[in-house]
Design an enzyme around this catalytic site. Structure first.
Site, mmCIF file in Angstrom:
data_model
loop_
_atom_site.group_PDB
_atom_site.id
_atom_site.type_symbol
_atom_site.label_atom_id
_atom_site.label_comp_id
_atom_site.label_asym_id
_atom_site.label_seq_id
_atom_site.Cartn_x
_atom_site.Cartn_y
_atom_site.Cartn_z
ATOM 1 N N ARG A 1 16.231 83.306 -45.942
ATOM 2 C CA ARG A 1 16.731 84.732 -45.568
ATOM 3 C C ARG A 1 17.440 85.571 -46.310
ATOM 4 O O ARG A 1 17.829 84.657 -47.328
ATOM 5 C CB ARG A 1 17.605 84.437 -44.159
ATOM 6 C CG ARG A 1 16.690 83.526 -42.929
ATOM 7 C CD ARG A 1 15.385 84.747 -42.674
ATOM 8 N NE ARG A 1 15.033 84.227 -41.582
ATOM 9 C CZ ARG A 1 13.534 84.065 -41.510
ATOM 10 N NH1 ARG A 1 13.195 84.011 -42.550
ATOM 11 N NH2 ARG A 1 13.275 83.971 -40.121
ATOM 12 N N HIS B 1 7.272 88.869 -47.177
ATOM 13 C CA HIS B 1 7.602 88.046 -45.530
ATOM 14 C C HIS B 1 6.679 87.177 -45.513
ATOM 15 O O HIS B 1 6.319 86.799 -44.231
ATOM 16 C CB HIS B 1 8.452 88.686 -44.436
ATOM 17 C CG HIS B 1 9.218 87.533 -43.605
ATOM 18 N ND1 HIS B 1 10.473 87.716 -43.349
ATOM 19 C CD2 HIS B 1 8.308 86.289 -43.679
ATOM 20 C CE1 HIS B 1 10.558 86.821 -42.652
ATOM 21 N NE2 HIS B 1 10.063 85.819 -42.830
HETATM 22 P P1 NDP Z 1 15.537 73.245 -41.102
HETATM 23 O O1 NDP Z 1 16.637 73.483 -39.360
HETATM 24 O O2 NDP Z 1 14.909 72.377 -40.245
HETATM 25 O O3 NDP Z 1 16.491 73.127 -41.923
HETATM 26 C C1 NDP Z 1 17.720 73.552 -42.965
HETATM 27 C C2 NDP Z 1 18.458 73.459 -44.069
HETATM 28 O O4 NDP Z 1 19.385 74.311 -44.214
HETATM 29 C C3 NDP Z 1 19.095 72.142 -43.369
HETATM 30 O O5 NDP Z 1 18.964 71.494 -43.915
HETATM 31 C C4 NDP Z 1 20.084 72.317 -43.234
HETATM 32 O O6 NDP Z 1 21.530 70.945 -42.984
HETATM 33 C C5 NDP Z 1 20.679 73.136 -44.140
HETATM 34 N N1 NDP Z 1 21.479 73.955 -44.193
HETATM 35 C C6 NDP Z 1 21.967 74.867 -42.324
HETATM 36 N N2 NDP Z 1 23.187 74.572 -42.715
HETATM 37 C C7 NDP Z 1 23.767 75.395 -44.178
HETATM 38 C C8 NDP Z 1 25.126 75.146 -44.790
HETATM 39 N N3 NDP Z 1 26.277 75.898 -44.041
HETATM 40 N N4 NDP Z 1 25.489 74.745 -45.986
HETATM 41 C C9 NDP Z 1 24.656 73.417 -45.843
HETATM 42 N N5 NDP Z 1 23.120 73.237 -45.492
HETATM 43 C C10 NDP Z 1 22.610 74.358 -44.900
HETATM 44 O O7 NDP Z 1 15.035 74.967 -41.231
HETATM 45 P P2 NDP Z 1 13.473 74.962 -41.906
HETATM 46 O O8 NDP Z 1 13.674 74.258 -42.698
HETATM 47 O O9 NDP Z 1 12.188 74.870 -40.887
HETATM 48 O O10 NDP Z 1 13.860 76.665 -41.941
HETATM 49 C C11 NDP Z 1 14.661 77.221 -43.608
HETATM 50 C C12 NDP Z 1 14.215 78.216 -42.707
HETATM 51 O O11 NDP Z 1 13.609 78.866 -43.957
HETATM 52 C C13 NDP Z 1 14.301 78.914 -41.858
HETATM 53 O O12 NDP Z 1 15.898 78.923 -41.284
HETATM 54 C C14 NDP Z 1 14.288 80.489 -41.874
HETATM 55 O O13 NDP Z 1 14.958 81.326 -42.435
HETATM 56 C C15 NDP Z 1 13.144 80.598 -43.148
HETATM 57 N N6 NDP Z 1 12.157 80.763 -43.244
HETATM 58 C C16 NDP Z 1 10.732 81.798 -44.004
HETATM 59 C C17 NDP Z 1 10.180 81.398 -43.131
HETATM 60 C C18 NDP Z 1 9.051 83.079 -44.607
HETATM 61 O O14 NDP Z 1 7.680 82.373 -44.656
HETATM 62 N N7 NDP Z 1 9.840 83.580 -45.216
HETATM 63 C C19 NDP Z 1 8.899 81.089 -42.619
HETATM 64 C C20 NDP Z 1 9.852 80.220 -42.139
HETATM 65 C C21 NDP Z 1 10.667 79.974 -42.183
HETATM 66 P P3 NDP Z 1 21.372 69.652 -42.359
HETATM 67 O O15 NDP Z 1 20.287 68.967 -42.981
HETATM 68 O O16 NDP Z 1 22.461 69.039 -42.708
HETATM 69 O O17 NDP Z 1 21.289 70.075 -40.913
#
Ligand code: NDP
Length: 312
Positions: A227, A275
């Site tokens: 993001r 995007h």
């Molecule tokens: P998930 O919710 O499965 O994973 C998020 C990851 O980020 C987890 O490992 C989580 O940690 C970690 N995380 C969240 N907050 C923190 C923090 N404060 N500090 C450290 N680690 C953190 O999401 P997805 O993998 O499914 O998707 C990730 C992002 O990708 C989406 O939120 C979206 O923004 C983006 N996206 C972009 C697309 C594009 O086309 N550009 C398409 C789809 C998604 P933990 O494992 O400990 O929970």
């Protein structure tokens, strides 16, 4: 009577999704009523949802069991206080594979130095530079969720040393993992190429600030399909301009579409993609939605429920 399901998304989505959803519900053995018409008695059990459709307030849906998001990133939905039932984000095999492929392509572009030949074809035979093998290159991944894990696995399969970071400690085969503030410092210091796959939350806002960027090795590259809010834009431009960072590939931005006058477009060390890193694919995502409806009907916990307090 089977569950009543409302599909609420921009108008052009309905013809694309309807056949896949109907097929997926039938495959799951569910006899559903599926409509895109929000009028009439609001006795829906589930809303399949993306902002931009007819539903703007969930309060009247008194029988609702869950809101099933078409998006993986839910930062624009998570604050909706009219949603008082589980909000499930999209985890779709097609979306996941698409992201891993997109990241691998951009990481390999950097790793192989592809631009030097693709963009620099000038009649001079320069054959002195042999790229290192992937085993000699470290790629860091911030975010080890559905997308980060699949991306890490693909990069590790190519041969890269992959080091990843998440909020809670995780153990993943073939991937070095870190968590917490000291873990982030370790990942940054090691990452010749850094991939951002974190969600947009209050805790991740501006995470890649001047200090974090300075912690990357000199000449590092950044790939951001996560993001736009993860990066401090001014700090990124500064780190590119002063030579600390070599390049950035950005798919997501604080403002989308990225305004034509934005300095990222013309910057020689930035690649902008609109995007498109990965997309929810109705063919596979419909199955994920049907699975959650089936679980709801069977009285099981829903999959991929958003933690409203953490924002993802
Ligand atoms: P998930 O919710 O499965 O994973 C998020 C990851 O980020 C987890 O490992 C989580 O940690 C970690 N995380 C969240 N907050 C923190 C923090 N404060 N500090 C450290 N680690 C953190 O999401 P997805 O993998 O499914 O998707 C990730 C992002 O990708 C989406 O939120 C979206 O923004 C983006 N996206 C972009 C697309 C594009 O086309 N550009 C398409 C789809 C998604 P933990 O494992 O400990 O929970």
């Amino acid at each position: 009577m089977g569950p009543r399901i409302l599909f609420s998304a921009p108008e052009d989505h309905w013809p694309l999704w309807r056949p896949h959803l109907l097929a997926a519900f039938a495959d799951a053995g569910l006899d559903v009523t599926l409509t895109d018409d929000p009028s009439g008695p609001w006795t829906f059990d589930y809303v399949v949802y993306r902002p931009g459709g007819p539903v703007i307030d969930f309060a009247p849906f008194e029988r609702l069991k869950a809101v099933l998001s078409l998006w993986a990133g839910v930062e624009s939905i998570v604050g909706d206080t009219s949603i008082v039932v589980p909000l499930c984000r999209m985890v779709d095999e097609g979306l996941t594979r698409g992201m891993a492929e997109w990241v691998a392509g951009h990481v390999l572009r950097y790793h192989l130095g592809t631009d030097a030949h693709v963009l620099g074809q000038d009649g001079v035979w320069r054959n002195g530079v042999v790229p290192p093998l992937a085993t000699e290159r470290t790629v860091g991944i911030l975010g080890l969720g559905e997308l980060g894990r699949a991306t890490a696995a693909l990069l590790a399969a190519i041969g890269f040393r992959v080091i990843g970071w998440s909020r809670a400690p995780r153990e993943l085969a073939g991937i070095e993992t870190r968590s917490g503030a000291s873990g982030l410092a370790e990942v940054l210091a090691a990452s010749e190429i850094l991939v951002l796959l974190l969600p947009s939350t209050p805790a991740t806002e501006g995470l890649l600030d001047a200090r974090a960027l300075a912690a990357l090795p000199r000449g590092a590259r950044i790939v951001n399909p996560g993001r736009g809010t993860l990066i401090d834009d001014a700090a990124l431009l500064k780190a590119l301009d002063n030579g600390h960072l070599a390049h950035a590939t950005l798919d997501v931005f604080r403002q989308e579409p990225l305004p034509a006058a934005h300095p990222f477009w013309a910057h020689p060390k930035i690649t902008v993609t609109p995007h498109i890193a990965s997309e929810t694919r109705p063919e596979t995502a419909a199955t994920a939605i049907a699975e959650n409806v089936r679980r709801g009907e069977d009285g099981l916990d829903f999959l991929h429920v958003v933690n409203r307090a953490e924002g993802y």
